[in-house]
Design a protein around this motif. Structure first.
Motif, PDB file in Angstrom:
ATOM      1  N   ASP A  38       0.866  -1.190   0.000  1.00  0.00           N
ATOM      2  CA  ASP A  38       0.000   0.000   0.000  1.00  0.00           C
ATOM      3  C   ASP A  38       0.896   1.230   0.000  1.00  0.00           C
ATOM      4  N   THR A  39       0.710   2.111  -0.977  1.00  0.00           N
ATOM      5  CA  THR A  39       1.587   3.268  -1.084  1.00  0.00           C
ATOM      6  C   THR A  39       0.910   4.350  -1.920  1.00  0.00           C
ATOM      7  N   PHE A  40       1.720   5.327  -2.372  1.00  0.00           N
ATOM      8  CA  PHE A  40       1.224   6.415  -3.209  1.00  0.00           C
ATOM      9  C   PHE A  40       2.160   6.575  -4.401  1.00  0.00           C
ATOM     10  N   ILE A  41       1.588   6.904  -5.558  1.00  0.00           N
ATOM     11  CA  ILE A  41       2.383   7.102  -6.771  1.00  0.00           C
ATOM     12  C   ILE A  41       2.012   8.435  -7.404  1.00  0.00           C
ATOM     13  N   CYS A  42       2.843   8.841  -8.375  1.00  0.00           N
ATOM     14  CA  CYS A  42       2.563  10.070  -9.130  1.00  0.00           C
ATOM     15  C   CYS A  42       3.237   9.944 -10.492  1.00  0.00           C
ATOM     16  N   LEU A  43       2.535  10.363 -11.543  1.00  0.00           N
ATOM     17  CA  LEU A  43       3.080  10.350 -12.900  1.00  0.00           C
ATOM     18  C   LEU A  43       3.105  11.773 -13.442  1.00  0.00           C
ATOM     19  N   THR A  44       4.280  12.206 -13.903  1.00  0.00           N
ATOM     20  CA  THR A  44       4.435  13.530 -14.508  1.00  0.00           C
ATOM     21  C   THR A  44       5.103  13.362 -15.877  1.00  0.00           C
ATOM     22  N   GLY A  45       5.263  14.473 -16.584  1.00  0.00           N
ATOM     23  CA  GLY A  45       5.952  14.444 -17.860  1.00  0.00           C
ATOM     24  C   GLY A  45       5.002  14.292 -19.030  1.00  0.00           C
ATOM     25  N   ALA A  46       5.442  13.581 -20.060  1.00  0.00           N
ATOM     26  CA  ALA A  46       4.705  13.455 -21.317  1.00  0.00           C
ATOM     27  C   ALA A  46       3.266  12.998 -21.085  1.00  0.00           C
ATOM     28  N   ILE A  47       2.428  13.284 -22.065  1.00  0.00           N
ATOM     29  CA  ILE A  47       1.020  12.894 -21.976  1.00  0.00           C
ATOM     30  C   ILE A  47       0.912  11.402 -22.244  1.00  0.00           C
ATOM     31  N   MET A  48       0.850  10.637 -21.159  1.00  0.00           N
ATOM     32  CA  MET A  48       0.686   9.185 -21.201  1.00  0.00           C
ATOM     33  C   MET A  48      -0.490   8.837 -20.304  1.00  0.00           C
ATOM     34  N   THR A  49      -1.485   8.185 -20.839  1.00  0.00           N
ATOM     35  CA  THR A  49      -2.646   7.815 -20.025  1.00  0.00           C
ATOM     36  C   THR A  49      -2.226   6.853 -18.924  1.00  0.00           C
ATOM     37  N   LEU A  50      -2.620   7.177 -17.688  1.00  0.00           N
ATOM     38  CA  LEU A  50      -2.320   6.356 -16.525  1.00  0.00           C
ATOM     39  C   LEU A  50      -3.596   5.643 -16.085  1.00  0.00           C
ATOM     40  N   ARG A  51      -3.514   4.334 -15.917  1.00  0.00           N
ATOM     41  CA  ARG A  51      -4.654   3.557 -15.423  1.00  0.00           C
ATOM     42  C   ARG A  51      -4.245   2.745 -14.200  1.00  0.00           C
ATOM     43  N   ILE A  52      -5.110   2.768 -13.195  1.00  0.00           N
ATOM     44  CA  ILE A  52      -4.968   1.909 -12.023  1.00  0.00           C
ATOM     45  C   ILE A  52      -6.164   0.984 -12.005  1.00  0.00           C
ATOM     46  N   ASN A  53      -5.914  -0.324 -12.100  1.00  0.00           N
ATOM     47  CA  ASN A  53      -7.004  -1.310 -12.216  1.00  0.00           C
ATOM     48  C   ASN A  53      -7.942  -0.951 -13.368  1.00  0.00           C
ATOM     49  N   GLN A  54      -7.351  -0.574 -14.489  1.00  0.00           N
ATOM     50  CA  GLN A  54      -8.055  -0.259 -15.738  1.00  0.00           C
ATOM     51  C   GLN A  54      -8.825   1.065 -15.709  1.00  0.00           C
ATOM     52  N   GLN A  55      -8.807   1.759 -14.591  1.00  0.00           N
ATOM     53  CA  GLN A  55      -9.517   3.027 -14.482  1.00  0.00           C
ATOM     54  C   GLN A  55      -8.537   4.180 -14.719  1.00  0.00           C
ATOM     55  N   GLU A  56      -8.889   5.062 -15.667  1.00  0.00           N
ATOM     56  CA  GLU A  56      -8.003   6.179 -15.980  1.00  0.00           C
ATOM     57  C   GLU A  56      -7.874   7.124 -14.785  1.00  0.00           C
ATOM     58  N   GLN A  57      -6.654   7.583 -14.539  1.00  0.00           N
ATOM     59  CA  GLN A  57      -6.360   8.428 -13.397  1.00  0.00           C
ATOM     60  C   GLN A  57      -5.643   9.706 -13.854  1.00  0.00           C
ATOM     61  N   PRO A  58      -5.745  10.778 -13.062  1.00  0.00           N
ATOM     62  CA  PRO A  58      -5.074  12.027 -13.443  1.00  0.00           C
ATOM     63  C   PRO A  58      -3.560  11.936 -13.308  1.00  0.00           C
ATOM     64  N   ARG A  59      -2.879  12.651 -14.164  1.00  0.00           N
ATOM     65  CA  ARG A  59      -1.434  12.799 -14.079  1.00  0.00           C
ATOM     66  C   ARG A  59      -1.122  14.032 -13.240  1.00  0.00           C
ATOM     67  N   TRP A  60       0.169  14.204 -12.851  1.00  0.00           N
ATOM     68  CA  TRP A  60       0.604  15.333 -12.025  1.00  0.00           C
ATOM     69  C   TRP A  60      -0.208  15.387 -10.724  1.00  0.00           C
ATOM     70  N   GLU A  61      -0.507  14.221 -10.171  1.00  0.00           N
ATOM     71  CA  GLU A  61      -1.293  14.146  -8.928  1.00  0.00           C
ATOM     72  C   GLU A  61      -0.879  12.919  -8.136  1.00  0.00           C
ATOM     73  N   VAL A  62      -0.844  13.046  -6.808  1.00  0.00           N
ATOM     74  CA  VAL A  62      -0.520  11.931  -5.918  1.00  0.00           C
ATOM     75  C   VAL A  62      -1.752  11.031  -5.785  1.00  0.00           C
ATOM     76  N   LEU A  63      -1.539   9.727  -6.046  1.00  0.00           N
ATOM     77  CA  LEU A  63      -2.652   8.771  -6.078  1.00  0.00           C
ATOM     78  C   LEU A  63      -2.343   7.587  -5.160  1.00  0.00           C
ATOM     79  N   PRO A  64      -3.335   7.114  -4.399  1.00  0.00           N
ATOM     80  CA  PRO A  64      -3.102   5.929  -3.562  1.00  0.00           C
ATOM     81  C   PRO A  64      -3.217   4.643  -4.373  1.00  0.00           C
ATOM     82  N   VAL A  65      -2.376   3.668  -4.049  1.00  0.00           N
ATOM     83  CA  VAL A  65      -2.527   2.318  -4.592  1.00  0.00           C
ATOM     84  C   VAL A  65      -2.429   1.338  -3.436  1.00  0.00           C
TER      85      VAL A  65
END
Length: 312
Positions: free
Chosen positions: A68-95
């Motif tokens: 259990d932790t937190f991730i964040c994706l920045t940089g190029a426009i790459m779609t981020l999905r957690i468990n197939q659900q699209e998530q915002p970039r440039w934002e801290v997200l729990p996993v």
């Protein structure tokens, strides 16, 4: 406490702030090609500066969280999905343990940075975890990530759900202007050749990587064919025998013998490294004084950059 690599994508590398002070033994810097996106990722996660993250080139990375932790994706426009659900970039997200993390292929730009709370816990090599494949150092085994790799990370302490507002996020284009500080060898390029270099556009060739970006366009001639090998700075613009410029980046060799027309401003190297093959590059001369001012202004902007917090 780790994250497992399911699919590594085209090129995914562990990078920290870079391997500094090792040129004397022939080791280059490494580190993130886009420092702005890399450092913003760690700032959003409230990590120590330079914490190890994954540089994702072009996308295609798939991971499985085993903690259990937190991730964040920045940089190029790459779609981020957690468990197939699209998530915002440039934002801290729990996993949570068992979650799948998928970064799709880039739509714009080509370098993304996936950070994790506390940074990936990798043993430094020559003071740094930065992966330089040519030298076989850094990362897990001095190489790019591979399916089945397990990336250790600390326990996921609670993080604020910080995010960077969209209007403050960098915009990645297919064309960029690179400002150039003249070098002492510029005198070996006559005035016509200098005008030719600064007045024409160049195209990013398919021979571009972390060592340098080879460009295609009007050939530039020099009145010397080569020089004694000497130290090479970040952003140096070499002109080899074919006259096609090469802008040297993080994984460049530490010495070289091609004449150099100048050095690209470090700020602009990040934008250059976000261009894919076929991208367009224009060069513009800049004085050392103006380059210092540009760096100070950029540093001031980053220091004043503030984040919002997502409330539950």
């Amino acid at each position: 406490m780790s994250v497992k690599v399911i699919q590594p994508g085209l090129l995914s590398l562990l990078q920290d702030g870079g391997r500094l002070g090792q040129h004397r033994i022939g080791l280059t810097n490494g580190g993130p090609l886009d420092p702005e996106a890399f450092h913003t990722c760690n700032r959003l996660l409230q990590n120590p500066e330079g914490s190890t993250a994954i540089e994702v080139s072009f996308g295609g990375l798939q991971l499985e969280a085993q903690v259990d932790t937190f991730i964040c994706l920045t940089g190029a426009i790459m779609t981020l999905r957690i468990n197939q659900q699209e998530q915002p970039r440039w934002e801290v997200l729990p996993v949570t343990a068992g979650d799948s993390i998928h970064i799709e292929f880039a739509e714009q730009g080509c370098r993304g940075y996936l950070g994790i709370a506390g940074g990936f816990d990798v043993e430094p090599s020559f003071t740094s975890t930065a992966t330089v494949m040519r030298e076989g150092i850094g990362g897990l085994n001095g190489d790019k990530l591979a399916a089945g790799d397990v990336l250790p990370c600390p326990a996921g302490e609670i993080r604020q759900r910080l995010y960077l507002e969209e209007h403050l996020q960098p915009k990645y284009e297919d064309i960029t202007t690179v400002r150039v500080i003249p070098g002492y060898q510029q005198k070996h390029f006559n005035r016509y050749q200098q005008r030719r270099f600064f007045s024409h556009g160049y195209t990013v060739s398919d021979r571009c990587d972390r060592m340098g970006y080879r460009l295609e366009g009007p050939a530039i001639e020099c009145d010397i064919e080569g020089i004694l090998s000497e130290g090479i700075c970040f952003g140096a613009i070499q002109i080899p025998a074919d006259g096609q410029p090469i802008v040297l980046l993080n994984d460049r060799q530490t010495i070289g013998g091609y004449p150099k027309i100048g050095a690209a401003l470090s700020l602009d190297c990040a934008r250059l490294a976000q261009l894919r093959p076929g991208g367009q590059v224009h060069f513009a001369p800049i004085t050392q004084h103006a380059a210092h001012n540009a760096l100070h202004l950029a540093n001031s902007f980053q220091q004043r950059l503030t984040f919002k917090e997502r409330r539950a």
